[in-house]
Scaffold this active site. Structure first.
Site, mmCIF file in Angstrom:
data_model
loop_
_atom_site.group_PDB
_atom_site.id
_atom_site.type_symbol
_atom_site.label_atom_id
_atom_site.label_comp_id
_atom_site.label_asym_id
_atom_site.label_seq_id
_atom_site.Cartn_x
_atom_site.Cartn_y
_atom_site.Cartn_z
ATOM 1 N N GLU A 112 1.154 -1.904 -0.046
ATOM 2 C CA GLU A 112 -0.399 0.137 -0.194
ATOM 3 C C GLU A 112 1.149 1.280 0.056
ATOM 4 O O GLU A 112 1.822 1.386 1.042
ATOM 5 C CB GLU A 112 -0.897 0.449 1.077
ATOM 6 C CG GLU A 112 -2.570 0.466 0.630
ATOM 7 C CD GLU A 112 -3.753 -0.014 0.070
ATOM 8 O OE1 GLU A 112 -3.084 0.137 -1.282
ATOM 9 O OE2 GLU A 112 -3.349 -1.765 0.292
ATOM 10 N N GLY B 34 -16.635 4.795 -3.945
ATOM 11 C CA GLY B 34 -15.953 5.812 -2.931
ATOM 12 C C GLY B 34 -15.951 4.588 -1.008
ATOM 13 O O GLY B 34 -15.359 4.908 -0.664
ATOM 14 N N ALA B 35 -15.435 3.824 -2.038
ATOM 15 C CA ALA B 35 -15.633 2.074 -0.992
ATOM 16 C C ALA B 35 -13.798 2.212 -1.097
ATOM 17 O O ALA B 35 -13.198 0.783 -0.180
ATOM 18 C CB ALA B 35 -16.606 1.630 -0.992
ATOM 19 N N GLY B 36 -12.903 2.885 -1.634
ATOM 20 C CA GLY B 36 -11.799 2.098 -2.273
ATOM 21 C C GLY B 36 -11.690 0.965 -3.021
ATOM 22 O O GLY B 36 -10.499 0.160 -2.721
ATOM 23 N N SER C 112 -11.840 0.364 -5.869
ATOM 24 C CA SER C 112 -11.487 1.081 -7.728
ATOM 25 C C SER C 112 -12.339 1.076 -8.310
ATOM 26 O O SER C 112 -12.290 0.802 -9.785
ATOM 27 C CB SER C 112 -10.190 0.071 -8.051
ATOM 28 O OG SER C 112 -8.998 0.819 -7.550
ATOM 29 N N SER C 113 -13.684 1.647 -8.317
ATOM 30 C CA SER C 113 -14.441 2.010 -9.311
ATOM 31 C C SER C 113 -14.255 2.835 -10.850
ATOM 32 O O SER C 113 -14.692 2.368 -11.747
ATOM 33 C CB SER C 113 -16.049 1.939 -9.039
ATOM 34 O OG SER C 113 -16.136 3.741 -7.798
ATOM 35 N N SER C 114 -13.973 4.201 -10.157
ATOM 36 C CA SER C 114 -13.445 4.663 -11.383
ATOM 37 C C SER C 114 -12.089 4.062 -11.725
ATOM 38 O O SER C 114 -11.690 3.906 -13.466
ATOM 39 C CB SER C 114 -12.457 6.094 -10.540
ATOM 40 O OG SER C 114 -11.154 5.802 -9.557
ATOM 41 N N ASP D 37 -4.212 0.646 -9.696
ATOM 42 C CA ASP D 37 -6.012 0.066 -9.837
ATOM 43 C C ASP D 37 -6.022 -0.463 -11.351
ATOM 44 O O ASP D 37 -6.524 -1.251 -11.616
ATOM 45 C CB ASP D 37 -6.784 1.870 -9.439
ATOM 46 C CG ASP D 37 -6.565 1.600 -8.226
ATOM 47 O OD1 ASP D 37 -5.505 0.928 -7.381
ATOM 48 O OD2 ASP D 37 -6.683 2.833 -7.626
ATOM 49 N N TYR E 8 -4.119 12.034 0.900
ATOM 50 C CA TYR E 8 -2.886 11.128 -0.491
ATOM 51 C C TYR E 8 -2.141 11.917 -1.337
ATOM 52 O O TYR E 8 -1.064 11.549 -1.241
ATOM 53 C CB TYR E 8 -4.168 11.104 -1.697
ATOM 54 C CG TYR E 8 -3.362 10.067 -2.261
ATOM 55 C CD1 TYR E 8 -3.325 9.011 -2.250
ATOM 56 C CD2 TYR E 8 -2.432 10.269 -3.369
ATOM 57 C CE1 TYR E 8 -3.298 7.730 -3.227
ATOM 58 C CE2 TYR E 8 -2.282 9.162 -4.617
ATOM 59 C CZ TYR E 8 -2.370 7.565 -4.181
ATOM 60 O OH TYR E 8 -1.405 6.844 -4.619
#
Ligand code: GLA
Length: 371
Positions: A30, A118-120, A122-124, A168, A217
């Site tokens: 990470e 928005g849950a981390g 990686s939907s984007s 990602d 970040y």
């Protein structure tokens, strides 16, 4: 309704193609990708899908099924759209492709997915990868899957404005379901590693907002650069924290501001943990791998300081649950999810127990997903 049906309803004709790409969960490694380091994510069985039909003109029409929203642009002269945040992931990909010299015509597109937003997870990146796949195929673009990942990253860095690394998009583009993907984020070398059949990767969503994730970040990013700038005065060959060994860091400790030294220690030790993890997976040592996951969380909590009270609770709860081999926060941190390595037979009990304990303490219901 399938995405093809949504497309038909929205635009009055069938799409020319439907493409999808998965979200991801990072098993270990990470905040190492933007330090030219190593990561070890796996795709999840949740995806973003897009349908596309080429148009004869230069219009781009977009429909988001999940946001019940529409937006229209032209293939030239568009800018970041503050009113349709989701559409920027498509426009940013179009721009990155155009900057690489690819010419694109207009198209109609629908977007739909089941990666929690928005849950981390990686939907984007999943959206970017699905869009790159659709445009590559429909406009016959010469792009390999590694290029496709970098197009997604350029969208994120140059259009959306997040200085994220390559992890990602890389795993969304090149990952294989059920396998962990080791990525060397400097050389783009990668390899697939299987988990044993007796464990499952279980994701627990804290349901806590990640609003700090963006600004903090970029601060962590800058702190890593600061460490490199100091260390390279003694070791000019150091280009990124990836080049710093634990011995070098120890020797440089006094030259670094205390906070910067701790940030660097996380990255340096995390890179070692990833390399060690690939070896452990290859010999089927899930117990050893799980321990490294706990070490990773500890380092993220204390040295890198990207955890949160809720994520720490979720990790702490696993300590006395049967069949949990490892747990840690996953993704950028400050909310979002934990990733857990759980023996197959214990997954149901794990889900029940963690949900109950979390609710009793926080009055929040976490969500649990199998990767
Ligand atoms: C986010 C970024 C990734 C990576 C992780 C932290 O998910 O998009 O590139 O830096 O945070 O490991």
């Amino acid at each position: 309704m399938s995405i093809a049906e949504i497309h038909q309803t929205r635009y009055g004709s069938e799409p020319d193609g439907v493409y999808k790409a998965p979200g991801r969960v990072n098993l270990i490694g990470e905040h190492t990708d933007y330090n030219d380091g190593y990561v070890f994510p796996t795709p999840i069985s949740r995806h973003i899908e897009v349908s596309i039909k080429k148009r004869d003109d230069q219009h781009i029409n977009l429909h988001s099924h999940d946001f019940r929203d529409d937006a229209s642009y032209k293939t030239e002269g568009y800018a970041v759209d503050p009113e349709h945040h989701w559409a920027n992931y498509v426009l940013g990909v179009v721009q990155a492709l155009q900057k690489r010299g690819h010419s694109l015509g207009g198209f109609d597109m629908c977007i739909k997915g089941d990666v929690p937003i928005g849950a981390g997870l990686s939907s984007s990146a999943a959206l970017e990868t699905a869009v790159v796949r659709s445009l590559k195929d429909q406009f016959k673009l010469d792009l390999d899957p590694v290029d496709a990942a970098y197009v997604g990253k350029e969208c994120e860095n140059n259009f959306v404005g997040v200085q994220s690394g390559i992890m990602d998009q890389f795993v969304s583009s090149l990952g294989e379901y059920g396998k962990a993907l080791f990525i060397d984020c400097r050389t783009n070398e990668y390899s697939l590693h299987g988990l044993t059949d007796d464990v499952r990767v279980v994701i627990v969503n804290s349901m806590m907002d990640r609003s700090l994730a963006g600004s903090e970040y970029n601060i962590r990013h800058a702190q890593c650069t600061e460490a490199v700038d100091i260390i390279k005065k003694t070791y000019p060959e150091v280009k990124a924290l990836r080049d710093v060994t634990e011995e070098m860091l120890l020797e440089q400790w006094g030259n670094l501001p205390k906070l910067i030294a701790r940030r660097a220690r996380h990255v340096v030790t995390e890179n070692t943990r990833v390399l060690e993890s690939t070896k452990l997976l290859d010999i089927g040592d899930m117990l050893g791998f799980g321990e490294l996951m706990y070490d990773s969380h500890d380092s993220l909590q204390h040295d890198y300081e990207v955890s949160s009270k809720h994520l720490d609770l979720l990790v702490d709860y696993t300590m006395d649950l049967d069949g949990v081999l490892g747990a840690r926060l996953t993704g950028a941190g400050f909310g979002g999810c934990t990733v857990n390595l759980v023996e197959v037979d214990c997954v149901d009990e794990f889900t029940e127990e963690i949900t109950e304990r979390y609710f009793n303490r926080t009055a929040k219901r976490c969500e649990v997903y199998l990767a």
